[in-house]
Motif scaffolding. Structure first.
Motif, PDB file in Angstrom:
ATOM      1  N   CYS A   1       6.428   4.739  -7.728  1.00 25.24           N
ATOM      2  CA  CYS A   1       5.162   4.520  -8.331  1.00 25.24           C
ATOM      3  C   CYS A   1       3.857   5.176  -7.794  1.00 25.24           C
ATOM      4  N   GLY A   2       4.297   6.103  -6.645  1.00 27.75           N
ATOM      5  CA  GLY A   2       3.209   6.949  -6.093  1.00 27.75           C
ATOM      6  C   GLY A   2       2.330   6.047  -5.005  1.00 27.75           C
ATOM      7  N   VAL A   3       2.599   4.965  -4.633  1.00 28.86           N
ATOM      8  CA  VAL A   3       1.714   4.429  -3.748  1.00 28.86           C
ATOM      9  C   VAL A   3       2.303   4.342  -2.202  1.00 28.86           C
ATOM     10  N   ASP A   4       1.774   5.119  -1.343  1.00 31.69           N
ATOM     11  CA  ASP A   4       2.207   5.357   0.169  1.00 31.69           C
ATOM     12  C   ASP A   4       1.886   3.881   0.800  1.00 31.69           C
ATOM     13  N   LEU A   5       2.706   2.886   1.141  1.00 31.55           N
ATOM     14  CA  LEU A   5       2.183   1.899   1.778  1.00 31.55           C
ATOM     15  C   LEU A   5       2.057   2.208   3.217  1.00 31.55           C
ATOM     16  N   PHE A   6       2.722   3.060   3.899  1.00 29.51           N
ATOM     17  CA  PHE A   6       2.468   3.514   4.985  1.00 29.51           C
ATOM     18  C   PHE A   6       0.872   3.799   5.464  1.00 29.51           C
ATOM     19  N   THR A   7       0.408   4.640   4.530  1.00 28.81           N
ATOM     20  CA  THR A   7      -0.755   5.246   4.402  1.00 28.81           C
ATOM     21  C   THR A   7      -1.734   4.122   4.038  1.00 28.81           C
ATOM     22  N   GLU A   8      -1.628   3.335   3.169  1.00 28.33           N
ATOM     23  CA  GLU A   8      -2.370   2.259   2.717  1.00 28.33           C
ATOM     24  C   GLU A   8      -2.608   1.200   3.813  1.00 28.33           C
ATOM     25  N   HIS A   9      -1.594   0.937   4.442  1.00 31.61           N
ATOM     26  CA  HIS A   9      -1.847  -0.072   5.821  1.00 31.61           C
ATOM     27  C   HIS A   9      -2.543   0.361   6.747  1.00 31.61           C
ATOM     28  N   ILE A  10      -2.160   1.604   7.196  1.00 32.18           N
ATOM     29  CA  ILE A  10      -3.281   2.170   7.893  1.00 32.18           C
ATOM     30  C   ILE A  10      -4.690   2.357   7.736  1.00 32.18           C
ATOM     31  N   LYS A  11      -4.782   2.587   6.558  1.00 33.84           N
ATOM     32  CA  LYS A  11      -6.249   2.504   5.916  1.00 33.84           C
ATOM     33  C   LYS A  11      -6.984   1.198   6.009  1.00 33.84           C
ATOM     34  N   LEU A  12      -6.263   0.201   5.795  1.00 28.43           N
ATOM     35  CA  LEU A  12      -6.551  -1.202   5.896  1.00 28.43           C
ATOM     36  C   LEU A  12      -7.043  -1.507   7.578  1.00 28.43           C
ATOM     37  N   VAL A  13      -5.946  -1.028   8.397  1.00 31.11           N
ATOM     38  CA  VAL A  13      -6.150  -1.096  10.140  1.00 31.11           C
ATOM     39  C   VAL A  13      -7.268  -0.396  10.351  1.00 31.11           C
ATOM     40  N   ILE A  14      -7.805   0.633   9.874  1.00 29.05           N
ATOM     41  CA  ILE A  14      -8.981   1.502  10.310  1.00 29.05           C
ATOM     42  C   ILE A  14     -10.204   1.297   9.627  1.00 29.05           C
ATOM     43  N   GLY A  15      -9.889   0.322   8.541  1.00 27.68           N
ATOM     44  CA  GLY A  15     -11.261  -0.210   7.822  1.00 27.68           C
ATOM     45  C   GLY A  15     -11.811   0.631   6.556  1.00 27.68           C
ATOM     46  N   ASP A  16     -10.664   1.410   6.142  1.00 31.02           N
ATOM     47  CA  ASP A  16     -11.013   2.203   5.021  1.00 31.02           C
ATOM     48  C   ASP A  16     -10.705   1.703   3.825  1.00 31.02           C
ATOM     49  N   GLU A  17     -11.062   2.100   2.617  1.00 33.09           N
ATOM     50  CA  GLU A  17     -10.736   1.316   1.447  1.00 33.09           C
ATOM     51  C   GLU A  17      -9.237   1.725   0.868  1.00 33.09           C
ATOM     52  N   LEU A  18      -8.732   0.770   0.411  1.00 36.26           N
ATOM     53  CA  LEU A  18      -7.224   0.876  -0.168  1.00 36.26           C
ATOM     54  C   LEU A  18      -7.112   1.636  -1.500  1.00 36.26           C
ATOM     55  N   ASN A  19      -6.049   2.267  -1.827  1.00 35.42           N
ATOM     56  CA  ASN A  19      -5.863   2.824  -3.052  1.00 35.42           C
ATOM     57  C   ASN A  19      -4.529   2.416  -3.542  1.00 35.42           C
ATOM     58  N   LEU A  20      -4.267   1.376  -4.279  1.00 35.68           N
ATOM     59  CA  LEU A  20      -3.097   0.723  -4.814  1.00 35.68           C
ATOM     60  C   LEU A  20      -2.644   1.199  -6.085  1.00 35.68           C
ATOM     61  N   CYS A  21      -3.314   2.015  -6.779  1.00 34.54           N
ATOM     62  CA  CYS A  21      -3.041   2.160  -8.042  1.00 34.54           C
ATOM     63  C   CYS A  21      -1.642   3.040  -8.104  1.00 34.54           C
ATOM     64  N   ARG A  22      -0.843   2.800  -9.220  1.00 37.57           N
ATOM     65  CA  ARG A  22       0.432   3.294  -9.288  1.00 37.57           C
ATOM     66  C   ARG A  22       0.045   4.764 -10.060  1.00 37.57           C
TER      67      ARG A  22
END
Length: 420
Positions: free
Chosen positions: A293-314
């Motif tokens: 589905c095109g969602v990189d969970l590692f990248t999104e988790h790190i974005k959460l860790v550093i306070g960036d906005e997530l993008n969980l759209c498939r």
């Protein structure tokens, strides 16, 4: 201007992907580990690693403070739940986004987790806690065989076994308490009802359910995965029931920040929670998600860790599946063949081997039994299964068994026997 760094505390099966995702986001990953040498990817990735006592919060605070003089520490995280509560404490000390350490500690103790879920009225198997063989026997009698024995604190199904009769119960109890199993704390055994039915898993980021997949296991009494598939073949009503129970678990355990992986069995009571893990699912779960589905969970988790906005759209919803390659005997892996041919099949995303030729194979009855895995994706479940089976059929290997009396028997196992 100081370079932005991501601090990673210890490693795990997903650590390499975290390191690569951090670099993709322009971060400098730094690993803090008690023994950096045990992580083979560190030298190949040219990743900075520092030896530190990761069981000591004070030592970690001191090292992070020292690093902050040279780097702008953007975030702190970990790929393993064993150090995730400590990461939460570090994040609070340095005023960085992170998980609630108390919630993580409660969740990682499976007995405490069971208590909190039961208090919230969430369906779980019947359970008892035992610390010696007499208590195990009594608890099993109260619940009724078959039961599952597992360490109250542990990962990767290590030490987990289905006990179908009194003999298996005594055998596994002796294994857990007899010195072979390595305990991280005082021995505490969870004795659970064996919840029978299809196995499902939910992958969650924050309080958003990204997907629900299904799993198949190899033969009992162990719980070694045979295949993972996504999405699970559920009706809308069944999907909603698992989603509702998942969100109830987050509320009951005080989770809802960062990744969570929840396992279920669908029984005559509906979805029964087997385990809640305050982390991403292990490899290749996140890899299936990204391929399908095109969602990189590692990248999104790190974005959460550093306070960036997530993008969980498939970006491209498809079906995905992973088949595990599992040895059927102990011995020496002489050779493994067909990997490049399997990887060349259209729809095959990845063929990964965990071991190399001449490696000793000693089966443990858990995730360490995997020789490797294959991931395939396509537009529908039937086609994905066909692609996956074609790839599996191309892979074969040879294991030299080493009998106790010294005779060597060369056995070339068929790919269907080993993997399919």
């Amino acid at each position: 201007m100081a370079r932005r760094a991501l601090i990673m505390v210890e490693g795990g099966s997903n650590m390499l992907r975290y390191v690569q995702a951090a670099r993709h986001l322009g971060l400098h990953p730094i690993t803090l580990a008690a023994d950096p040498i045990r992580y083979e990817y560190l030298p190949t990735e040219n990743n900075e690693a520092i030896r530190v006592d990761t069981n000591s919060l004070d030592a970690l605070i001191h090292e992070c403070s020292r690093l902050s003089a040279a780097y702008d520490i953007a975030g702190i995280t970990s790929a393993t739940e064993l150090t995730y509560a400590t990461v939460g404490k570090l994040c609070r000390h340095f005023d960085l986004p992170g998980p609630n350490p108390t919630s993580i500690e409660r969740c990682c103790d499976k007995f405490v987790q069971r208590q909190l879920l039961a208090e919230a009225g969430i369906p779980i198997p019947a359970y008892r806690l035992a610390s010696d063989a007499t208590e195990v026997e009594r608890c099993a009698a109260e619940i009724g065989l078959p039961v599952v024995l597992k360490p109250a604190v542990g990962i990767g199904s290590i030490g987990v076994r289905l006990c179908r009769n009194a003999g298996e119960l005594a055998e596994h109890t002796n294994y857990l308490l007899g010195g072979e199993h390595i305990w991280r704390s005082s021995p505490r055994i969870l004795v659970e009802e064996f919840a029978q039915g299809p196995h499902y898993w939910a992958e969650i980021m924050g309080d958003e359910i990204l997907l629900i997949g299904t799993s198949d296991f190899g033969p009992p009494p162990y719980f070694v995965y045979h295949q993972w598939s996504f999405p699970a073949p559920l009706s809308d009503a069944e999907h909603q029931r698992i989603s509702d129970v998942s969100l109830s678990c987050l509320r009951a355990l005080g989770l809802g920040w960062g990744p969570t992986n929840i396992e279920f069995r669908w029984t005559n009571r509906g979805p029964v929670v087997i385990e809640v893990n305050p982390r991403l699912g292990g490899a290749p779960g996140p890899e299936i998600v990204q391929a399908a589905c095109g969602v990189d969970l590692f990248t999104e988790h790190i974005k959460l860790v550093i306070g960036d906005e997530l993008n969980l759209c498939r970006s491209h919803p498809q079906t995905g599946a992973a088949r595990f390659l599992v040895a059927d005997r102990d011995g020496i892996l002489d050779w493994i063949d067909g990997v490049s041919r399997a990887a060349a099949i259209p729809g095959v995303v990845e063929v990964k081997l965990n071991v190399e030729p001449k490696t000793p194979i000693i089966r443990k009855g858990d995730y360490r039994d995997w020789i490797g895995y294959i991931i395939a994706v396509s537009a529908n479940r039937a086609l994905t299964e066909t692609i996956l089976q074609r790839a599996v059929n191309l892979i074969s290997w040879s294991i030299t068994s080493i009998p106790a009396r010294g005779e060597h028997e060369q056995i070339c196992a068929s790919p269907r026997t080993n993997a399919g």
